[in-house]
Scaffold this motif. Structure first.
Motif, PDB file in Angstrom:
ATOM      1  N   GLY A 100       0.819  -1.213   0.000  1.00 23.95           N
ATOM      2  CA  GLY A 100       0.000   0.000   0.000  1.00 23.95           C
ATOM      3  C   GLY A 100       0.849   1.257   0.000  1.00 23.95           C
ATOM      4  O   GLY A 100       0.609   2.180  -0.771  1.00 23.95           O
ATOM      5  N   GLN A 101       1.871   1.249   0.868  1.00 20.45           N
ATOM      6  CA  GLN A 101       2.736   2.425   0.975  1.00 20.45           C
ATOM      7  C   GLN A 101       3.475   2.696  -0.340  1.00 20.45           C
ATOM      8  O   GLN A 101       3.592   3.842  -0.761  1.00 20.45           O
ATOM      9  CB  GLN A 101       3.767   2.233   2.090  1.00 20.45           C
ATOM     10  CG  GLN A 101       3.180   2.170   3.483  1.00 20.45           C
ATOM     11  CD  GLN A 101       2.592   3.497   3.931  1.00 20.45           C
ATOM     12  OE1 GLN A 101       3.240   4.529   3.852  1.00 20.45           O
ATOM     13  NE2 GLN A 101       1.360   3.476   4.389  1.00 20.45           N
ATOM     14  N   LEU A 102       3.964   1.626  -0.943  1.00 22.57           N
ATOM     15  CA  LEU A 102       4.707   1.813  -2.195  1.00 22.57           C
ATOM     16  C   LEU A 102       3.770   2.211  -3.327  1.00 22.57           C
ATOM     17  O   LEU A 102       4.103   3.053  -4.162  1.00 22.57           O
ATOM     18  CB  LEU A 102       5.486   0.542  -2.556  1.00 22.57           C
ATOM     19  CG  LEU A 102       6.635   0.150  -1.609  1.00 22.57           C
ATOM     20  CD1 LEU A 102       7.246  -1.173  -2.045  1.00 22.57           C
ATOM     21  CD2 LEU A 102       7.705   1.231  -1.553  1.00 22.57           C
ATOM     22  N   ALA A 103       2.583   1.618  -3.327  1.00 22.43           N
ATOM     23  CA  ALA A 103       1.649   1.869  -4.433  1.00 22.43           C
ATOM     24  C   ALA A 103       1.111   3.289  -4.412  1.00 22.43           C
ATOM     25  O   ALA A 103       0.872   3.882  -5.471  1.00 22.43           O
ATOM     26  CB  ALA A 103       0.507   0.865  -4.384  1.00 22.43           C
ATOM     27  N   GLU A 112       8.685   0.957  -6.048  1.00 24.10           N
ATOM     28  CA  GLU A 112       8.995  -0.437  -5.725  1.00 24.10           C
ATOM     29  C   GLU A 112      10.420  -0.787  -6.146  1.00 24.10           C
ATOM     30  O   GLU A 112      11.167  -1.410  -5.415  1.00 24.10           O
ATOM     31  CB  GLU A 112       7.994  -1.336  -6.450  1.00 24.10           C
ATOM     32  CG  GLU A 112       7.604  -2.549  -5.646  1.00 24.10           C
ATOM     33  CD  GLU A 112       6.547  -3.356  -6.375  1.00 24.10           C
ATOM     34  OE1 GLU A 112       5.359  -2.996  -6.255  1.00 24.10           O
ATOM     35  OE2 GLU A 112       6.901  -4.322  -7.068  1.00 24.10           O
ATOM     36  N   LYS A 113      10.751  -0.335  -7.354  1.00 23.22           N
ATOM     37  CA  LYS A 113      12.089  -0.609  -7.865  1.00 23.22           C
ATOM     38  C   LYS A 113      13.149   0.074  -6.997  1.00 23.22           C
ATOM     39  O   LYS A 113      14.175  -0.518  -6.648  1.00 23.22           O
ATOM     40  CB  LYS A 113      12.189  -0.105  -9.318  1.00 23.22           C
ATOM     41  CG  LYS A 113      13.414  -0.623 -10.027  1.00 23.22           C
ATOM     42  CD  LYS A 113      13.395  -0.205 -11.489  1.00 23.22           C
ATOM     43  CE  LYS A 113      14.795  -0.322 -12.057  1.00 23.22           C
ATOM     44  NZ  LYS A 113      15.052   0.677 -13.095  1.00 23.22           N
ATOM     45  N   GLU A 114      12.881   1.331  -6.653  1.00 30.23           N
ATOM     46  CA  GLU A 114      13.787   2.079  -5.775  1.00 30.23           C
ATOM     47  C   GLU A 114      13.989   1.337  -4.459  1.00 30.23           C
ATOM     48  O   GLU A 114      15.102   1.157  -3.984  1.00 30.23           O
ATOM     49  CB  GLU A 114      13.179   3.456  -5.448  1.00 30.23           C
ATOM     50  CG  GLU A 114      13.265   4.445  -6.565  1.00 30.23           C
ATOM     51  CD  GLU A 114      14.688   4.941  -6.761  1.00 30.23           C
ATOM     52  OE1 GLU A 114      15.228   5.546  -5.827  1.00 30.23           O
ATOM     53  OE2 GLU A 114      15.251   4.694  -7.844  1.00 30.23           O
ATOM     54  N   PHE A 115      12.873   0.911  -3.909  1.00 31.68           N
ATOM     55  CA  PHE A 115      12.901   0.249  -2.607  1.00 31.68           C
ATOM     56  C   PHE A 115      13.771  -1.009  -2.648  1.00 31.68           C
ATOM     57  O   PHE A 115      14.687  -1.173  -1.857  1.00 31.68           O
ATOM     58  CB  PHE A 115      11.469  -0.096  -2.179  1.00 31.68           C
ATOM     59  CG  PHE A 115      11.396  -0.816  -0.854  1.00 31.68           C
ATOM     60  CD1 PHE A 115      11.450  -0.103   0.340  1.00 31.68           C
ATOM     61  CD2 PHE A 115      11.265  -2.189  -0.795  1.00 31.68           C
ATOM     62  CE1 PHE A 115      11.390  -0.755   1.563  1.00 31.68           C
ATOM     63  CE2 PHE A 115      11.203  -2.857   0.430  1.00 31.68           C
ATOM     64  CZ  PHE A 115      11.269  -2.131   1.606  1.00 31.68           C
ATOM     65  N   PHE A 116      13.482  -1.874  -3.598  1.00 30.99           N
ATOM     66  CA  PHE A 116      14.199  -3.160  -3.611  1.00 30.99           C
ATOM     67  C   PHE A 116      15.656  -3.042  -4.051  1.00 30.99           C
ATOM     68  O   PHE A 116      16.487  -3.836  -3.665  1.00 30.99           O
ATOM     69  CB  PHE A 116      13.467  -4.186  -4.477  1.00 30.99           C
ATOM     70  CG  PHE A 116      12.202  -4.677  -3.836  1.00 30.99           C
ATOM     71  CD1 PHE A 116      12.252  -5.357  -2.625  1.00 30.99           C
ATOM     72  CD2 PHE A 116      10.976  -4.447  -4.422  1.00 30.99           C
ATOM     73  CE1 PHE A 116      11.090  -5.799  -2.006  1.00 30.99           C
ATOM     74  CE2 PHE A 116       9.800  -4.893  -3.811  1.00 30.99           C
ATOM     75  CZ  PHE A 116       9.859  -5.567  -2.612  1.00 30.99           C
ATOM     76  N   SER A 117      15.949  -2.045  -4.874  1.00 31.50           N
ATOM     77  CA  SER A 117      17.338  -1.961  -5.313  1.00 31.50           C
ATOM     78  C   SER A 117      18.200  -1.205  -4.314  1.00 31.50           C
ATOM     79  O   SER A 117      19.392  -1.448  -4.207  1.00 31.50           O
ATOM     80  CB  SER A 117      17.420  -1.324  -6.696  1.00 31.50           C
ATOM     81  OG  SER A 117      16.974   0.005  -6.637  1.00 31.50           O
ATOM     82  N   LYS A 118      17.588  -0.311  -3.547  1.00 34.11           N
ATOM     83  CA  LYS A 118      18.421   0.531  -2.688  1.00 34.11           C
ATOM     84  C   LYS A 118      18.503   0.088  -1.236  1.00 34.11           C
ATOM     85  O   LYS A 118      19.362   0.557  -0.496  1.00 34.11           O
ATOM     86  CB  LYS A 118      17.937   1.968  -2.760  1.00 34.11           C
ATOM     87  CG  LYS A 118      18.189   2.566  -4.131  1.00 34.11           C
ATOM     88  CD  LYS A 118      18.263   4.062  -4.093  1.00 34.11           C
ATOM     89  CE  LYS A 118      18.645   4.609  -5.453  1.00 34.11           C
ATOM     90  NZ  LYS A 118      18.085   5.936  -5.678  1.00 34.11           N
ATOM     91  N   ILE A 119      17.608  -0.779  -0.843  1.00 36.19           N
ATOM     92  CA  ILE A 119      17.654  -1.192   0.564  1.00 36.19           C
ATOM     93  C   ILE A 119      18.994  -1.888   0.839  1.00 36.19           C
ATOM     94  O   ILE A 119      19.452  -2.703   0.048  1.00 36.19           O
ATOM     95  CB  ILE A 119      16.434  -2.084   0.899  1.00 36.19           C
ATOM     96  CG1 ILE A 119      16.207  -2.144   2.404  1.00 36.19           C
ATOM     97  CG2 ILE A 119      16.518  -3.485   0.328  1.00 36.19           C
ATOM     98  CD1 ILE A 119      15.269  -1.084   2.887  1.00 36.19           C
ATOM     99  N   PHE A 120      19.649  -1.487   1.916  1.00 38.81           N
ATOM    100  CA  PHE A 120      20.993  -2.007   2.204  1.00 38.81           C
ATOM    101  C   PHE A 120      20.956  -3.411   2.798  1.00 38.81           C
ATOM    102  O   PHE A 120      20.045  -3.738   3.547  1.00 38.81           O
ATOM    103  CB  PHE A 120      21.717  -1.107   3.218  1.00 38.81           C
ATOM    104  CG  PHE A 120      22.004   0.264   2.715  1.00 38.81           C
ATOM    105  CD1 PHE A 120      22.890   0.463   1.675  1.00 38.81           C
ATOM    106  CD2 PHE A 120      21.385   1.362   3.295  1.00 38.81           C
ATOM    107  CE1 PHE A 120      23.158   1.749   1.218  1.00 38.81           C
ATOM    108  CE2 PHE A 120      21.650   2.647   2.839  1.00 38.81           C
ATOM    109  CZ  PHE A 120      22.534   2.837   1.800  1.00 38.81           C
ATOM    110  N   ASP A 121      21.992  -4.189   2.462  1.00 37.71           N
ATOM    111  CA  ASP A 121      22.137  -5.518   3.062  1.00 37.71           C
ATOM    112  C   ASP A 121      22.147  -5.414   4.587  1.00 37.71           C
ATOM    113  O   ASP A 121      21.516  -6.193   5.281  1.00 37.71           O
ATOM    114  CB  ASP A 121      23.460  -6.187   2.623  1.00 37.71           C
ATOM    115  CG  ASP A 121      23.484  -6.477   1.135  1.00 37.71           C
ATOM    116  OD1 ASP A 121      22.663  -5.884   0.406  1.00 37.71           O
ATOM    117  OD2 ASP A 121      24.307  -7.301   0.701  1.00 37.71           O
TER     118      ASP A 121
END
Lengths: 193, 89
Positions: A100-103, A112-121
């Motif tokens: 919901g938050q991303l949408a 969504e793309k930003e979130f998954f690619s940038k979240i740190f290990d």
């Protein structure tokens, strides 16, 4: 020594059990949150496994068998003694919170793309470490080690329904925590309500 | 299948626990439902992301040596070089 194990016993152990040390260590680290405790836990697990290796049924899943031994030792000896009641309000978190938050983030073209690619290990690991212990355990076994629900139930001695509900709550908490990290790091903007 | 049923099966499918027939029905539903398709996609991405970023390879060479040494102590002669005695001896 009278009960010395035959050479094939040791060879079989090396071949089937020793190969899982990495996975055990990785999980032990997340369970205990300490490198020293994790090493002790894995060491204890392997020695116990060696002693009882004749009880391991050949052809069954050795990794799951080792994880069961480790989980038992962890629960009995390492689990934080003061099990404070967990006053978390995870049930307030909506099932589709992250989605919901991303949408609804209209300011970004592909949040969504930003979130998954940038979240740190390191944030993912920190979020896992910060999960309440009961949830952390099933999340690690499922998400990281890839065990099936039934295998997790066997490893943890829980009912399969309990495994599913803990996994469900764990997933929600993880999504909430990671979304908060993303927002704090600034690559996800706070959606306007 | 409606959206409610599709969402009920969401985590079973994502976690690879759903049956063939359930997967088939879900697939049919999300082909015609953009919202459910987006949700499924996000949850799958989330799971992959946790697996990929949460999984690290720990440094365990020393630990492995330590355990091997302890097994040698318990069962002298069961491991190490003794497994392959030199044919010259």
């Amino acid at each position: 020594m009278a009960d010395r194990k035959p050479i094939v016993y040791r060879q079989r152990f090396e071949k089937e059990a020793m190969v899982h040390i990495d996975a055990l260590m990785r999980t032990a680290r997340r369970m205990t949150k300490s490198d020293t405790d994790a090493e002790d836990l894995v060491q204890e697990t392997m020695l116990k496994a060696y002693r009882f290796f004749d009880k391991f049924e050949e052809g069954t899943n050795c990794k799951a068998w080792l994880f069961k031994i480790m989980t038992n030792i962890f629960i009995n000896n390492y689990r934080s003694k003061s099990k404070a009641p967990q006053s978390l309000t995870f049930d307030d978190i909506d099932d589709s919170f992250l989605f919901g938050q991303l949408a609804k983030n209209k300011e970004m073209s592909d949040p969504e793309k930003e979130f998954f690619s940038k979240i740190f290990d390191k944030d993912v690991r920190k979020a896992i470490d910060e999960l309440p212990e009961d949830f952390r355990m099933v999340v690690i076994l499922s998400f990281i080690e890839g065990f099936a629900y039934q295998e997790i139930a066997d490893i943890t001695d829980l009912q399969i329904g309990t495994v599913k509900s803990r996994l469900h709550r764990g997933r929600k908490l993880l999504q909430k925590a990671l979304f908060d990290y993303a927002r704090r790091s600034g690559f996800i903007k706070e959606p306007l309500n | 299948m409606n959206c409610r049923d599709a969402l009920r099966l969401l985590f079973d499918v994502v976690d690879n626990e759903a049956s063939e027939s359930e997967i088939k029905k879900v697939r049919e539903h999300i082909q015609s439902c953009e919202k459910c398709a987006a949700r499924y996609e996000m949850e799958q991405k989330f799971k992959k992301c946790i697996e990929k970023k949460g999984k690290f390879s720990p440094e365990c060479e020393k630990l492995r040596d330590k355990i091997t040494q302890q097994l040698d102590d318990i069962d002298p002669g069961s491991g190490g070089a003794d497994l392959f005695p030199s044919p010259l001896n």
